[in-house]
Write a protein that holds these residues in place. Structure first.
Motif, short mmCIF file in Angstrom:
data_model
loop_
_atom_site.label_atom_id
_atom_site.label_comp_id
_atom_site.label_asym_id
_atom_site.label_seq_id
_atom_site.Cartn_x
_atom_site.Cartn_y
_atom_site.Cartn_z
N ARG A 1 42.13 35.83 38.67
CA ARG A 1 40.79 35.33 38.96
C ARG A 1 40.00 36.46 39.62
O ARG A 1 40.44 37.05 40.62
CB ARG A 1 40.90 34.13 39.90
CG ARG A 1 39.61 33.33 40.07
CD ARG A 1 39.79 32.27 41.14
NE ARG A 1 40.84 31.32 40.81
CZ ARG A 1 40.61 30.09 40.37
NH1 ARG A 1 39.37 29.67 40.19
NH2 ARG A 1 41.62 29.28 40.11
N LEU A 2 38.84 36.78 39.07
CA LEU A 2 38.08 37.92 39.56
C LEU A 2 37.66 37.76 41.01
O LEU A 2 37.44 38.74 41.72
CB LEU A 2 36.85 38.18 38.68
CG LEU A 2 37.06 39.17 37.52
CD1 LEU A 2 38.16 38.72 36.57
CD2 LEU A 2 35.76 39.38 36.75
N THR A 3 37.53 36.52 41.47
CA THR A 3 37.12 36.29 42.86
C THR A 3 38.20 36.70 43.85
O THR A 3 37.92 36.78 45.06
CB THR A 3 36.77 34.82 43.08
OG1 THR A 3 37.90 34.01 42.71
CG2 THR A 3 35.57 34.41 42.22
N ARG A 4 39.43 36.96 43.39
CA ARG A 4 40.52 37.27 44.30
C ARG A 4 40.89 38.75 44.31
O ARG A 4 41.91 39.12 44.89
CB ARG A 4 41.75 36.42 43.95
CG ARG A 4 41.49 34.93 44.17
CD ARG A 4 42.73 34.10 43.94
NE ARG A 4 42.41 32.67 44.02
CZ ARG A 4 43.05 31.74 43.33
NH1 ARG A 4 44.02 32.08 42.51
NH2 ARG A 4 42.71 30.47 43.46
N PHE A 5 40.09 39.59 43.66
CA PHE A 5 40.27 41.04 43.80
C PHE A 5 39.77 41.44 45.19
O PHE A 5 38.66 41.07 45.59
CB PHE A 5 39.48 41.79 42.74
CG PHE A 5 40.15 41.80 41.39
CD1 PHE A 5 40.59 43.00 40.84
CD2 PHE A 5 40.33 40.64 40.66
CE1 PHE A 5 41.20 43.03 39.59
CE2 PHE A 5 40.93 40.65 39.42
CZ PHE A 5 41.37 41.85 38.88
N VAL A 6 40.57 42.19 45.93
CA VAL A 6 40.17 42.56 47.29
C VAL A 6 40.26 44.07 47.44
O VAL A 6 40.95 44.77 46.69
CB VAL A 6 41.06 41.87 48.35
CG1 VAL A 6 40.90 40.36 48.27
CG2 VAL A 6 42.52 42.26 48.18
#
Length: 366
Positions: free
Chosen positions: A197-202
């Motif tokens: 999920r792209l929102t979970r790249f940190v």
């Protein structure tokens, strides 16, 4: 030039068929003039150039008009692809179209000179709510799309849903997929297809979110496993799916008339069917049967239907629901509340059913 920095002489050797130095110089000048923000010159190494982002597509035929429904389609796409922004009037202000693709569509509308015509349509005629969607970090989509086109791999930190801390990942991105208002990247990593999920790249220590690398993960199959991704999506439930037969389940739910009105015109899985005339059902209740590999996501979907649905198969779903109901009963006490199933409307337990496919008694593939 999108993949790496090059000198003009290098470009001549890479071109097939070979072109003249004059043609190379003319093309470089056109790129620099037409795309000043993307055409970069290495100040320390003069004569070396790079083009950031994906290269432009040249049109074989000019577009001299746009139909009203074509413009409306662009406006709708721009709204659906924009970053979540709950400011009142964000679209009306004209600055609410952030995000790689939304900004690109907005730029296309403006380049075509249709920004005023678009303002007459959005947001008063067409508007899109991004309620509940999580924004991905800036540039992650654009960088992954570029990597996929160029055939490179990436290293990044990923915050898994159940992980206490972000973990490093080395992956070969294969496809970007828009699922339930969010972007996912299907990639080859650790010997199998994974979805991120792209929102979970940190970011680690303030560094870049994505490091582009040439080295591919181990055992990357050739040809690339796009057919496997198709199979995952075909049997997935939302963003949860698998290509393995062991993960296939037959799901059977008894649903009330209220729930049926929301569910009836949608496809929830393979081999879906409704049983409408069961003689032992209370008035309006029906049975929904389908096959899917998305057990984990289906759990929360069924729980969200509350007393308007009862899980009957597979056993894992039934037992999970029992555990959840037991916990919630402790929260709210044993008093009866309105809505859902009436106390007299007892849904009969499911006895035997004809097989949907070659699935076993608990929905597992034999």
């Amino acid at each position: 030039m999108s993949a790496d920095e090059h000198h003009a002489a290098d470009l001549r050797t890479l071109m097939r068929p070979r072109v003249s130095a004059r043609t190379i110089a003319s093309d470089l000048a056109w790129l620099r003039r037409t795309f000043p923000d993307q055409f970069l010159v290495n100040e320390q190494r003069q004569g070396r150039y790079r083009f950031t982002g994906l290269p432009p597509r040249l049109l074989s035929a000019p577009i001299d008009h746009m139909a009203e429904d074509e413009l409306a389609g662009l406006i709708a796409a721009r709204g659906m692809l924009r970053m979540p922004d709950n400011r009142p009037g964000a679209e009306r202000a004209g600055d609410g179209y952030s995000g790689t693709l939304a900004h690109a569509v907005d730029r296309l509308i403006r380049r075509a000179g249709l920004d005023r015509a678009a303002a007459d349509i959005a947001p008063d005629t067409i508007s899109v709510s991004r309620f509940g969607a999580a924004p991905e970090p800036p540039q992650v989509f654009a960088e992954l799309m570029l990597v996929i086109v160029c055939g490179d791999s990436v290293r990044f930190l990923y915050q898994g849903l159940h992980d206490a801390a972000a973990k490093p990942a080395h992956a070969y991105p294969l496809r970007l997929v828009f699922i339930k208002n969010e972007w996912f990247c299907f990639a080859w990593s650790a010997g199998r297809i994974k979805q991120y999920r792209l929102t979970r790249f940190v970011s680690g220590d303030g560094g870049p979110l994505i490091e582009r690398v040439r080295e591919a993960p181990a055992n990357l199959p050739r040809p690339l496993p796009h057919a496997e991704i198709d199979r995952i999506l075909a049997t997935a439930f939302g963003a949860t799916g698998s290509q393995h037969a062991r993960d296939r389940r037959r799901f059977v739910l008894a649903v009330s008339d209220d729930a049926w009105r929301h569910l009836r015109d949608r496809v929830w899985g393979e081999q879906q069917r409704w049983d409408d005339q069961h003689p032992s059902f209370p008035p309006g209740w029906r049975r929904l049967t389908f096959v899917s590999t998305g057990l984990e996501e289906i759990k929360y979907w069924v729980a969200g239907l509350a007393a308007n649905a009862r899980a009957e198969e597979p056993e894992e779903l039934v037992e999970w629901m029992k555990a959840q109901v037991g916990v919630m009963a402790g929260w709210y006490g044993s008093q009866t509340v309105g809505g859902g199933v009436d106390a007299q409307e007892k849904i009969p337990a499911r006895h035997s059913a004809s097989g949907v496919d070659s699935l076993g008694p608990h929905g597992r593939a034999r």
